[in-house]
Design an enzyme around this catalytic site. Structure first.
Site, PDB file in Angstrom:
ATOM      1  N   LYS A 112       0.815  -1.225   0.000  1.00 39.76           N
ATOM      2  CA  LYS A 112       0.000   0.000   0.000  1.00 39.76           C
ATOM      3  C   LYS A 112       0.837   1.258   0.000  1.00 39.76           C
ATOM      4  CE  LYS A 112       0.594  -1.894   4.094  1.00 39.76           C
ATOM      5  NZ  LYS A 112       0.287  -3.077   4.852  1.00 39.76           N
ATOM      6  N   GLY A 141      -6.212  -6.210   5.011  1.00 41.24           N
ATOM      7  CA  GLY A 141      -5.895  -7.646   5.070  1.00 41.24           C
ATOM      8  C   GLY A 141      -6.931  -8.533   4.397  1.00 41.24           C
ATOM      9  N   LYS A 212      -3.538   3.279   3.100  1.00 46.46           N
ATOM     10  CA  LYS A 212      -4.734   2.505   2.747  1.00 46.46           C
ATOM     11  C   LYS A 212      -5.898   3.431   2.424  1.00 46.46           C
ATOM     12  CE  LYS A 212      -3.142  -1.320   5.611  1.00 46.46           C
ATOM     13  NZ  LYS A 212      -3.037  -1.807   6.991  1.00 46.46           N
TER      14      LYS A 212
END
Ligand code: NAP
Ligand code: HSE
Length: 437
Positions: A112, A141, A212
């Site tokens: 990321k 995840g 993220k």
């Protein structure tokens, strides 16, 4: 749209054989039959790239693979169809992915940090060569939020998204809240469990959440939100006193990444985004997300509210997301990298930080004297900050902590009222101030 099926195995060059790379090798073996049924062909690892070939490994090397320390052994091997980049970091990962794309290889990555900073150029390059650049494992995840935004929610306009996106921070906060261990012991445990980044300051200072969030914004809104424009605050100096006091008001403290559409003072639509520790009301599902778990709440115009919950880090949870991307590549799924046809995404219309609206928690340490409470309230009233709740605790010596929960106001008004308190010499310690969700 699928390309014509290919019955040859998909040959993968696996870069990185640590937590996630090792998990991928184990999962490929464990799910081999199912993978074949889903993809219509085998997925085999031919080479595994590591830094130190002599290091002891937690996972056995796949029978089909040889270990190498030479990146070109992956990027320049014409038999390799796809590169799984699981080394992390920026420079070497960029070079590896760039060279693999140049040689016509699809990319699957969990990186990321790289995609947040250099995603647009990489997506453009991949797209121009009709190559996939997939990254389900890069956000939250095991939670399939990338695919959800890219495919399942394309019939919706996303109004807001908000989440707990860093397993390490959430693990630390959960341990501190339950009183089991202190900050550094909890961080050590998260490192041992393979949740933390190689540089754990990325986790605790909010940058991993920020990376993220940038990816989620791109997927949800089809815009590029510059990293430098994002307000980022992590959990490094968070004290157990604030966790305890928040608990007395019925809240838990969580590290939040948030993006939402708001109209600015002139009525124009803007994107407000940031990473910050926030008090979350204990009755909200988000407050109950504990340990390594992540969650993402999406508010969409047709679907309404959606809530996704799952393990945000760890070997197999993350490897499962990587494998799903490899299956998509093996099936020849269209190289839809951002969910938008246009690859040169426009810059986001960013709401100035100070205009963001929220309720606030403020812990103010003051001299325990008559009139101090009046003066604090006056500083807030002067900025039209309205108090919703307040508690006073007995302090040490002649100081006392006073804790205020405000009604919704702007960040500017809250900052200005704290500045008034400082200028008037009311505070004996810096104020501690968090948003309240
Ligand atoms: P890790 O355990 O530190 O493993 C990294 C692997 O990459 C190691 O095998 C290392 O080799 C190899 N490597 C690193 N730099 C290299 C280089 N320059 N050349 C060749 N090999 C190199 O990392 P990880 O936790 O698996 O994370 C990998 C990626 O997944 C990162 O982008 C991370 O952000 C992302 N991610 C991790 C998780 C998680 O739960 N851990 C979750 C989601 C996403 P050696 O073993 O020889 O040192
Ligand atoms: N270091 C990250 C975390 C790994 O703790 O969430 C998952 O991206």
């Amino acid at each position: 749209m699928r390309q014509p099926p290919d019955s040859r195995p998909l040959v993968v060059g696996l870069a990185g054989f640590g937590t996630v790379g090792g998990g991928l090798a184990r999962l490929l073996e464990e799910n081999a039959e199912l993978t074949r049924l889903r993809a219509g062909r085998d997925i085999v690892i031919k080479r595994v790239l590591v830094r130190d070939a002599r290091k002891a490994r937690n996972a056995p090397l796949p029978a089909t693979a040889v270990l190498t320390t030479d990146p070109a052994a992956l990027t320049d091997d014409p038999q390799i169809d796809a590169l799984a980049e699981l080394i992390g970091g920026i420079d070497q990962a960029r070079a590896l992915i760039g060279r693999a794309l140049d040689r016509g290889k699809h990319i699957v990555t969990a990186n990321k940090a790289l995609l947040a900073e250099e995603g647009p150029a990489l997506f453009k390059k991949a797209e121009s060569m009709a190559l996939a650049l997939r990254y389900e494992a890069a956000v939250a995840g095991a939670i399939p939020i990338v695919q959800t935004l890219k495919e399942s929610l394309t019939g919706n306009r996303v109004i807001s998204l908000l989440g707990i996106l860093n397993g390490t921070s959430n693990y630390i906060l959960s341990e501190m809240t339950s009183g089991n261990v202190d900050f550094s012991a909890a961080l050590e445990q998260a490192q041992e469990l393979g949740y933390a980044e190689a540089d754990p300051t990325l986790d605790i200072d909010g940058h991993d959440t920020a990376h993220k969030l940038i990816l989620l914004i791109r997927l949800a809104y089809g815009v590029h939100y510059p990293y430098a424009a994002l307000s980022i605050r992590g959990i490094r100096n968070l004290s157990t006193m604030d966790i305890r006091l928040a608990g007395e008001f019925g809240y838990s403290i969580k590290l939040i990444g948030q993006a939402r559409e708001v109209s600015d003072a002139d009525g124009r639509m803007r994107l407000e985004a940031g990473v910050f520790p926030a008090l979350v009301y204990n009755r909200y599902l988000l407050a109950r997300v504990s340990g390594v778990y992540n969650a993402v709440r999406v508010e969409a115009n047709a679907a309404g509210s959606l809530f996704f919950h799952g393990r945000g880090a760890g070997d197999l949870p993350t490897a499962g997301a990587v494998l799903s991307d490899l299956v998509a590549v093996a099936r020849g799924d269209r190289a839809d990298n951002t969910g938008f046809v246009r690859q040169d995404l426009p810059a986001a219309a960013v709401l100035p930080r100070e205009e963001g609206r929220s309720s606030f928690y403020a812990r103010l340490t003051v001299r325990d004297r008559p009139g101090v409470l009046r003066d604090l309230a006056g500083a807030m009233a002067a900025e039209e900050v309205s108090v919703a709740q307040m508690i006073q605790k007995s302090g040490e010596g002649d100081t006392a902590p006073l804790v205020f929960m405000t009604h919704e106001t702007t960040t500017r008004a809250m900052n200005n009222s704290l500045k008034r308190m400082v200028d008037a010499g009311l505070l004996t310690e810096p104020a501690v101030c968090y948003r309240v969700l």
